[in-house]
Design a protein around this motif. Structure first.
Motif, PDB file in Angstrom:
ATOM      1  N   LEU A 121      26.913  35.626  35.049  1.00 25.22           N
ATOM      2  CA  LEU A 121      26.282  35.759  36.359  1.00 25.22           C
ATOM      3  C   LEU A 121      27.263  35.412  37.471  1.00 25.22           C
ATOM      4  O   LEU A 121      27.298  36.076  38.522  1.00 25.22           O
ATOM      5  CB  LEU A 121      25.053  34.857  36.431  1.00 25.22           C
ATOM      6  CG  LEU A 121      23.839  35.281  35.595  1.00 25.22           C
ATOM      7  CD1 LEU A 121      22.777  34.182  35.598  1.00 25.22           C
ATOM      8  CD2 LEU A 121      23.244  36.587  36.132  1.00 25.22           C
ATOM      9  N   GLN A 122      28.069  34.387  37.268  1.00 19.53           N
ATOM     10  CA  GLN A 122      29.076  34.018  38.268  1.00 19.53           C
ATOM     11  C   GLN A 122      30.068  35.162  38.485  1.00 19.53           C
ATOM     12  O   GLN A 122      30.408  35.498  39.629  1.00 19.53           O
ATOM     13  CB  GLN A 122      29.833  32.767  37.814  1.00 19.53           C
ATOM     14  CG  GLN A 122      28.994  31.509  37.781  1.00 19.53           C
ATOM     15  CD  GLN A 122      29.790  30.325  37.253  1.00 19.53           C
ATOM     16  OE1 GLN A 122      31.002  30.410  37.063  1.00 19.53           O
ATOM     17  NE2 GLN A 122      29.106  29.224  37.008  1.00 19.53           N
ATOM     18  N   ILE A 123      30.536  35.747  37.406  1.00 17.79           N
ATOM     19  CA  ILE A 123      31.478  36.858  37.513  1.00 17.79           C
ATOM     20  C   ILE A 123      30.825  38.034  38.235  1.00 17.79           C
ATOM     21  O   ILE A 123      31.457  38.702  39.065  1.00 17.79           O
ATOM     22  CB  ILE A 123      31.980  37.275  36.121  1.00 17.79           C
ATOM     23  CG1 ILE A 123      32.840  36.151  35.521  1.00 17.79           C
ATOM     24  CG2 ILE A 123      32.775  38.574  36.177  1.00 17.79           C
ATOM     25  CD1 ILE A 123      33.250  36.392  34.084  1.00 17.79           C
ATOM     26  N   GLY A 124      29.547  38.290  37.950  1.00 20.84           N
ATOM     27  CA  GLY A 124      28.844  39.384  38.608  1.00 20.84           C
ATOM     28  C   GLY A 124      28.760  39.199  40.115  1.00 20.84           C
ATOM     29  O   GLY A 124      29.004  40.145  40.893  1.00 20.84           O
ATOM     30  N   VAL A 125      28.424  37.981  40.563  1.00 19.79           N
ATOM     31  CA  VAL A 125      28.343  37.719  42.001  1.00 19.79           C
ATOM     32  C   VAL A 125      29.728  37.810  42.630  1.00 19.79           C
ATOM     33  O   VAL A 125      29.899  38.356  43.728  1.00 19.79           O
ATOM     34  CB  VAL A 125      27.711  36.338  42.269  1.00 19.79           C
ATOM     35  CG1 VAL A 125      27.753  35.999  43.757  1.00 19.79           C
ATOM     36  CG2 VAL A 125      26.269  36.307  41.775  1.00 19.79           C
ATOM     37  N   ALA A 126      30.744  37.280  41.951  1.00 18.71           N
ATOM     38  CA  ALA A 126      32.114  37.351  42.471  1.00 18.71           C
ATOM     39  C   ALA A 126      32.566  38.802  42.624  1.00 18.71           C
ATOM     40  O   ALA A 126      33.221  39.163  43.619  1.00 18.71           O
ATOM     41  CB  ALA A 126      33.066  36.587  41.547  1.00 18.71           C
ATOM     42  N   MET A 127      32.229  39.651  41.673  1.00 18.27           N
ATOM     43  CA  MET A 127      32.578  41.069  41.774  1.00 18.27           C
ATOM     44  C   MET A 127      31.842  41.736  42.926  1.00 18.27           C
ATOM     45  O   MET A 127      32.399  42.602  43.619  1.00 18.27           O
ATOM     46  CB  MET A 127      32.259  41.776  40.457  1.00 18.27           C
ATOM     47  CG  MET A 127      33.134  41.342  39.296  1.00 18.27           C
ATOM     48  SD  MET A 127      32.649  42.072  37.711  1.00 18.27           S
ATOM     49  CE  MET A 127      33.007  43.803  38.016  1.00 18.27           C
ATOM     50  N   ALA A 128      30.609  41.316  43.152  1.00 15.85           N
ATOM     51  CA  ALA A 128      29.830  41.897  44.248  1.00 15.85           C
ATOM     52  C   ALA A 128      30.449  41.567  45.605  1.00 15.85           C
ATOM     53  O   ALA A 128      30.578  42.445  46.475  1.00 15.85           O
ATOM     54  CB  ALA A 128      28.385  41.403  44.189  1.00 15.85           C
ATOM     55  N   VAL A 129      30.860  40.309  45.813  1.00 16.79           N
ATOM     56  CA  VAL A 129      31.462  39.959  47.103  1.00 16.79           C
ATOM     57  C   VAL A 129      32.845  40.577  47.241  1.00 16.79           C
ATOM     58  O   VAL A 129      33.283  40.916  48.345  1.00 16.79           O
ATOM     59  CB  VAL A 129      31.509  38.429  47.318  1.00 16.79           C
ATOM     60  CG1 VAL A 129      30.113  37.842  47.332  1.00 16.79           C
ATOM     61  CG2 VAL A 129      32.374  37.744  46.283  1.00 16.79           C
ATOM     62  N   TRP A 130      33.561  40.768  46.119  1.00 15.40           N
ATOM     63  CA  TRP A 130      34.839  41.481  46.166  1.00 15.40           C
ATOM     64  C   TRP A 130      34.634  42.898  46.688  1.00 15.40           C
ATOM     65  O   TRP A 130      35.410  43.388  47.510  1.00 15.40           O
ATOM     66  CB  TRP A 130      35.472  41.521  44.777  1.00 15.40           C
ATOM     67  CG  TRP A 130      36.729  42.357  44.710  1.00 15.40           C
ATOM     68  CD1 TRP A 130      37.995  41.947  44.974  1.00 15.40           C
ATOM     69  CD2 TRP A 130      36.818  43.741  44.364  1.00 15.40           C
ATOM     70  NE1 TRP A 130      38.883  42.996  44.818  1.00 15.40           N
ATOM     71  CE2 TRP A 130      38.184  44.106  44.452  1.00 15.40           C
ATOM     72  CE3 TRP A 130      35.874  44.709  43.995  1.00 15.40           C
ATOM     73  CZ2 TRP A 130      38.626  45.400  44.172  1.00 15.40           C
ATOM     74  CZ3 TRP A 130      36.316  45.998  43.718  1.00 15.40           C
ATOM     75  CH2 TRP A 130      37.682  46.333  43.806  1.00 15.40           C
ATOM     76  N   SER A 131      33.568  43.547  46.220  1.00 15.37           N
ATOM     77  CA  SER A 131      33.297  44.919  46.651  1.00 15.37           C
ATOM     78  C   SER A 131      32.973  44.989  48.139  1.00 15.37           C
ATOM     79  O   SER A 131      33.089  46.051  48.753  1.00 15.37           O
ATOM     80  CB  SER A 131      32.140  45.508  45.843  1.00 15.37           C
ATOM     81  OG  SER A 131      30.903  44.892  46.193  1.00 15.37           O
ATOM     82  N   GLN A 132      32.579  43.856  48.727  1.00  9.86           N
ATOM     83  CA  GLN A 132      32.248  43.813  50.154  1.00  9.86           C
ATOM     84  C   GLN A 132      33.417  43.329  51.007  1.00  9.86           C
ATOM     85  O   GLN A 132      33.249  43.073  52.197  1.00  9.86           O
ATOM     86  CB  GLN A 132      31.027  42.922  50.375  1.00  9.86           C
ATOM     87  CG  GLN A 132      29.771  43.424  49.693  1.00  9.86           C
ATOM     88  CD  GLN A 132      29.404  44.830  50.151  1.00  9.86           C
ATOM     89  OE1 GLN A 132      29.312  45.098  51.356  1.00  9.86           O
ATOM     90  NE2 GLN A 132      29.196  45.727  49.200  1.00  9.86           N
ATOM     91  N   GLY A 133      34.593  43.161  50.403  1.00 12.81           N
ATOM     92  CA  GLY A 133      35.781  42.843  51.185  1.00 12.81           C
ATOM     93  C   GLY A 133      36.254  41.411  51.117  1.00 12.81           C
ATOM     94  O   GLY A 133      37.316  41.087  51.675  1.00 12.81           O
ATOM     95  N   VAL A 134      35.502  40.519  50.463  1.00 13.78           N
ATOM     96  CA  VAL A 134      35.953  39.139  50.299  1.00 13.78           C
ATOM     97  C   VAL A 134      36.882  39.129  49.096  1.00 13.78           C
ATOM     98  O   VAL A 134      36.452  39.003  47.950  1.00 13.78           O
ATOM     99  CB  VAL A 134      34.764  38.180  50.091  1.00 13.78           C
ATOM    100  CG1 VAL A 134      35.257  36.740  49.935  1.00 13.78           C
ATOM    101  CG2 VAL A 134      33.793  38.274  51.247  1.00 13.78           C
ATOM    102  N   ARG A 135      38.183  39.281  49.345  1.00  8.49           N
ATOM    103  CA  ARG A 135      39.095  39.517  48.240  1.00  8.49           C
ATOM    104  C   ARG A 135      40.524  39.101  48.565  1.00  8.49           C
ATOM    105  O   ARG A 135      40.880  38.923  49.728  1.00  8.49           O
ATOM    106  CB  ARG A 135      39.109  40.995  47.875  1.00  8.49           C
ATOM    107  CG  ARG A 135      39.614  41.895  49.018  1.00  8.49           C
ATOM    108  CD  ARG A 135      39.666  43.359  48.613  1.00  8.49           C
ATOM    109  NE  ARG A 135      38.345  43.909  48.361  1.00  8.49           N
ATOM    110  CZ  ARG A 135      38.131  45.183  48.058  1.00  8.49           C
ATOM    111  NH1 ARG A 135      39.152  46.013  47.956  1.00  8.49           N
ATOM    112  NH2 ARG A 135      36.901  45.620  47.855  1.00  8.49           N
ATOM    113  N   ILE A 136      41.307  38.944  47.518  1.00  7.27           N
ATOM    114  CA  ILE A 136      42.757  38.834  47.642  1.00  7.27           C
ATOM    115  C   ILE A 136      43.273  40.263  47.565  1.00  7.27           C
ATOM    116  O   ILE A 136      43.351  40.854  46.484  1.00  7.27           O
ATOM    117  CB  ILE A 136      43.349  37.967  46.510  1.00  7.27           C
ATOM    118  CG1 ILE A 136      42.725  36.569  46.530  1.00  7.27           C
ATOM    119  CG2 ILE A 136      44.857  37.877  46.632  1.00  7.27           C
ATOM    120  CD1 ILE A 136      43.094  35.714  45.338  1.00  7.27           C
ATOM    121  N   GLY A 137      43.593  40.840  48.701  1.00  5.93           N
ATOM    122  CA  GLY A 137      43.901  42.263  48.747  1.00  5.93           C
ATOM    123  C   GLY A 137      45.371  42.596  48.852  1.00  5.93           C
ATOM    124  O   GLY A 137      45.771  43.726  48.577  1.00  5.93           O
ATOM    125  N   ALA A 138      46.188  41.644  49.261  1.00  5.45           N
ATOM    126  CA  ALA A 138      47.612  41.914  49.438  1.00  5.45           C
ATOM    127  C   ALA A 138      48.386  40.621  49.323  1.00  5.45           C
ATOM    128  O   ALA A 138      47.845  39.532  49.502  1.00  5.45           O
ATOM    129  CB  ALA A 138      47.868  42.572  50.793  1.00  5.45           C
TER     130      ALA A 138
END
Length: 337
Positions: A121-138
């Motif tokens: 469940l933790q991984i699922g929520v983390a993936m969801a916020v990644w898809s919304q731009g909360v990410r290490i992108g560069a």
């Protein structure tokens, strides 16, 4: 940003948010405690734990309510100002992700979820916020903001999930003594607040201010001898919030040094978690097997009192936070040249 721009740091909204979060949490937590005792929602003593009597472990509810009410008040008074559309989106994504992790932790407090479904469940929520731009992108080279290397989507996803889930569980595993997780999280939040407002990142700074205030208010009831525990709901909320704020704040605008700031601030709980996992695996046990290998357990066995152990870890965390702020200040001065 020129050095003179620091004079325009919005101190008043930060002070309002921190103060109201503290007040709301101080007032709400006793209500949560009374309801928990009435409904029998308590954590029972066992040989691995420090408390000797049943304790309500729903303090995270008070932390979340104090945090959210303070932000709502600041928002209604215009403290957030005119955020860019992209930044506004990231703030909302961070808030929803924090509430998602809180819901996972609260479910575990109430229903004792098995470790693997909880992690999924933790991984699922983390993936969801990644898809919304909360990410290490560069990755941007230190002291060279002109050279930024975008990360492939898969690497960005993996790095972000490890970051968010790792820091969350590090704070959760740190919650073994009265006031320990709340105090360390509060110190880390104040450090993130300082760096965010130095960079005029109002949204991230106010999130950090609300988090620091909620931690301070909760400590009123949780410092040894504690009258209530935050539970997994509270520790998951604090851990994810710290990790996500660092991504939408300091690590979003500066270089690789900035990404290392929260890692430095939280290096103690992260190192403790890593050492515990390696010790359990080397003994042929599951990484999720509970034991007394944590740093605070070792300090207690070494003869330190409960309070001295907590204060010692506070002091070391504050020292690490100070080092992180010095590194951030050095980087900003270099970029202004």
């Amino acid at each position: 940003m020129p050095p003179g721009a620091l004079a325009a740091i919005p101190i008043l909204p930060a002070a309002l948010t921190l103060g109201t979060a503290t007040l709301f949490t101080v007032l709400i937590v006793p209500v949560v405690r009374r309801l928990g005792l009435r409904w029998g929602l308590t954590d029972q003593p066992d040989p691995r734990k420090q408390h000797l009597t049943p304790m309500v472990r729903l303090g995270g509810v008070g932390i979340v309510l104090g945090f959210c009410l303070a932000l709502l008040l600041t928002w209604s008074l215009g403290g957030f100002g005119e955020l860019e559309a992209s930044r506004d989106h990231l703030i909302w994504s961070t808030l929803l992700g924090s509430l998602g992790f809180f819901a996972i932790g609260l479910s575990d407090d109430l229903f004792q979820l098995p470790p693997l479904p909880r992690l999924a469940l933790q991984i699922g929520v983390a993936m969801a916020v990644w898809s919304q731009g909360v990410r290490i992108g560069a990755v941007t080279l230190p002291f060279d903001s002109g050279l930024s290397l975008p990360l492939p989507a898969l690497i960005s996803l993996l790095a972000t999930v490890v970051w968010l889930v790792g820091i969350t569980n590090a704070i959760n595993w740190l919650d073994g003594l009265d006031g320990l997780a709340a105090g360390v999280s509060g110190i880390a939040a104040i450090a993130l607040l300082s760096v965010s407002f130095s960079l005029h990142q109002t949204g991230a700074g106010l999130l950090a201010a609300a988090l620091a205030g909620a931690c301070l208010g909760f400590l009123r009831h949780n410092f040894n001898p504690a009258r209530i525990f935050m539970g997994d709901g509270g520790s998951y909320f604090l851990g994810f919030s710290l990790a996500a704020i660092s991504l939408v704040g300091p690590a979003k605008e500066l270089t690789t040094v900035s990404l290392l700031l929260p890692l430095l601030i939280l290096s103690l709980p992260l190192a403790d978690m890593s050492a515990v996992i390696m010790g359990r695996v080397s003994d042929g046990r599951s990484p999720f097997y509970p034991d007394r290998r944590h740093l605070h357990h070792r300090l207690l066995r070494a003869g330190f009192s409960h309070r001295r152990t907590v204060v010692l870890i506070y002091a070391f965390t504050q020292w690490l936070a100070s080092l992180a702020l010095v590194a951030a200040n050095a980087e900003m001065r270099f970029l202004w040249l």
